[in-house]
Enzyme design. Structure first.
Site, PDB file in Angstrom:
ATOM      1  N   MET A 142       0.965  -0.895   0.022  1.00 23.52           N
ATOM      2  CA  MET A 142      -0.060  -0.208  -0.340  1.00 23.52           C
ATOM      3  C   MET A 142       0.917   1.258   0.120  1.00 23.52           C
ATOM      4  O   MET A 142      -0.001   2.756   0.758  1.00 23.52           O
ATOM      5  CB  MET A 142      -0.941  -0.007   1.004  1.00 23.52           C
ATOM      6  CG  MET A 142      -1.926  -1.134   0.844  1.00 23.52           C
ATOM      7  SD  MET A 142      -3.279  -1.685   2.023  1.00 23.52           S
ATOM      8  CE  MET A 142      -2.515  -0.710   3.753  1.00 23.52           C
ATOM      9  N   HIS A 182       9.268  -3.127   2.759  1.00 25.83           N
ATOM     10  CA  HIS A 182       9.082  -4.365   1.798  1.00 25.83           C
ATOM     11  C   HIS A 182      10.188  -3.882   0.824  1.00 25.83           C
ATOM     12  O   HIS A 182      10.439  -4.635  -0.053  1.00 25.83           O
ATOM     13  CB  HIS A 182       7.993  -2.472   1.388  1.00 25.83           C
ATOM     14  CG  HIS A 182       7.211  -1.840   1.853  1.00 25.83           C
ATOM     15  ND1 HIS A 182       6.314  -1.018   2.541  1.00 25.83           N
ATOM     16  CD2 HIS A 182       6.133  -2.807   1.772  1.00 25.83           C
ATOM     17  CE1 HIS A 182       5.290  -1.260   2.906  1.00 25.83           C
ATOM     18  NE2 HIS A 182       5.017  -1.736   3.062  1.00 25.83           N
TER      19      HIS A 182
HETATM   20  O1  PAF Z   1       0.286  -5.986   3.416  1.00 25.80           O
HETATM   21  C1  PAF Z   1      -0.801  -4.790   2.732  1.00 25.80           C
HETATM   22  O2  PAF Z   1      -0.423  -4.159   2.659  1.00 25.80           O
HETATM   23  C2  PAF Z   1      -1.726  -4.727   2.327  1.00 25.80           C
HETATM   24  O3  PAF Z   1      -2.619  -5.978   3.106  1.00 25.80           O
HETATM   25  C3  PAF Z   1      -2.379  -5.822   0.992  1.00 25.80           C
HETATM   26  C4  PAF Z   1      -1.379  -6.938   0.876  1.00 25.80           C
HETATM   27  C5  PAF Z   1      -1.005  -5.505  -0.192  1.00 25.80           C
HETATM   28  C6  PAF Z   1      -3.563  -5.605   0.368  1.00 25.80           C
HETATM   29  O4  PAF Z   1      -4.260  -4.522   0.015  1.00 25.80           O
END
Ligand code: PAF
Length: 282
Positions: free
Chosen positions: A30, A37
């Protein structure tokens, strides 16, 4: 690196890559990228030919009183980080692109939702499973990479992929932490200074619990009480939950044995933090 905003272009692009034999690694996010990330992106970079990062703040997974409008966003910054870390395509659709009209079909998660974060976020994992079903069909990856920070999410996504025969390998990646132990999260920026100082206690309490278990404690309630007391004593946070289950089934345990997860969520004034530890008990 290319930014793609439409479903058609994403599907066409990836099909061309797959036609010439490229494997595709997918990191759904997100946005407001942090090192957690980046560790997923790096892992994908090492394991697959093409790396797709999606940035989409999915309204469907936020409850009415949750932080959808204050969810941190910074596309410029994310773009730079993605480029510097070897992403090939950023899939960055608008809400209208993903949800042009109300869905006629959504995914409903039937197991593993009434525990941990799922209990206090009714419908959250339905929203996650629904958007991931869309994203998996759009990106059609070979492998999808998820952080263990949200261990319940991984367990549920594995259920989704198994139940619907989605030919994607789900790769779980260890939690990335700050030097003081606080699990990295986009939401950490919303902690007050004093709360930021207290937040590492969450991980310390999990480490303490691990030591207790390693010293032979088998009673989950004693371990939970230990964690609760430490958090109440050393932070101003309000405990949302401290729970222990088998992993990945997330079933209740009377005795601590096998593969287990100790997970917690603590609310600070503007942000709710989660953390967990998965242990293999002999
Ligand atoms: O973990 C996240 O950031 C969200 O739940 C995802 C997997 C991108 C789904 O919107």
């Amino acid at each position: 690196m290319k930014v793609i905003t439409t479903i058609d272009e994403m599907q066409e692009t990836i099909l061309k890559d797959k036609k010439i034999g490229k494997s595709v690694g997918f990191v759904p996010t997100m946005g407001f990228l942090h090192e957690g990330h980046l560790s997923l992106i790096k892992k994908a970079r090492g394991e697959t030919d093409i790396v797709v990062l999606s940035i989409f703040v999915n309204p469907l997974q936020f409850g009415p009183n949750e932080d959808l409008s204050s969810y941190p966003r910074d596309f410029e910054r994310d773009h730079k980080l993605a480029e510097n870390n070897g992403v090939d395509y950023i899939f960055y659709p608008s809400v209208e692109e993903i949800y042009p009209e109300p869905l006629t079909v959504t995914v409903k998660v039937n197991a593993r939702t009434d525990v941990l974060c799922g209990r206090s976020r009714p419908g959250h994992f339905d929203g996650v499973a629904t958007v991931l079903t869309k994203l998996f069909n759009i990106v059609q990856p070979t492998k999808a990479f998820f952080g263990m920070k949200d261990a319940q999410q991984i367990a549920i996504v594995e259920g989704l992929v198994n139940d619907f025969h989605i030919p994607i390998e789900i790769i779980p990646i260890e939690i990335v932490r700050e030097s003081d132990g606080l699990a990295k999260s986009s939401r950490n920026v919303n902690l007050l200074t004093i709360e930021r100082d207290q937040a590492p206690v969450l991980f310390e309490s999990l480490q303490g619990a691990k030591a207790l278990i390693e010293n032979g404690e088998k009673n989950p309630n004693i371990v939970i009480s230990y964690i609760r007391e430490m958090i109440l004593d050393k932070t101003n946070g309000n405990i949302d939950y401290i729970e222990i289950y088998s992993y990945p089934k997330l079933l209740e345990l009377t005795q601590l044995e096998g593969k287990i997860i100790i997970a917690l969520a603590v609310k600070f004034s503007k942000v709710r933090l989660i953390d967990n530890l998965v242990l293999n008990i002999q």
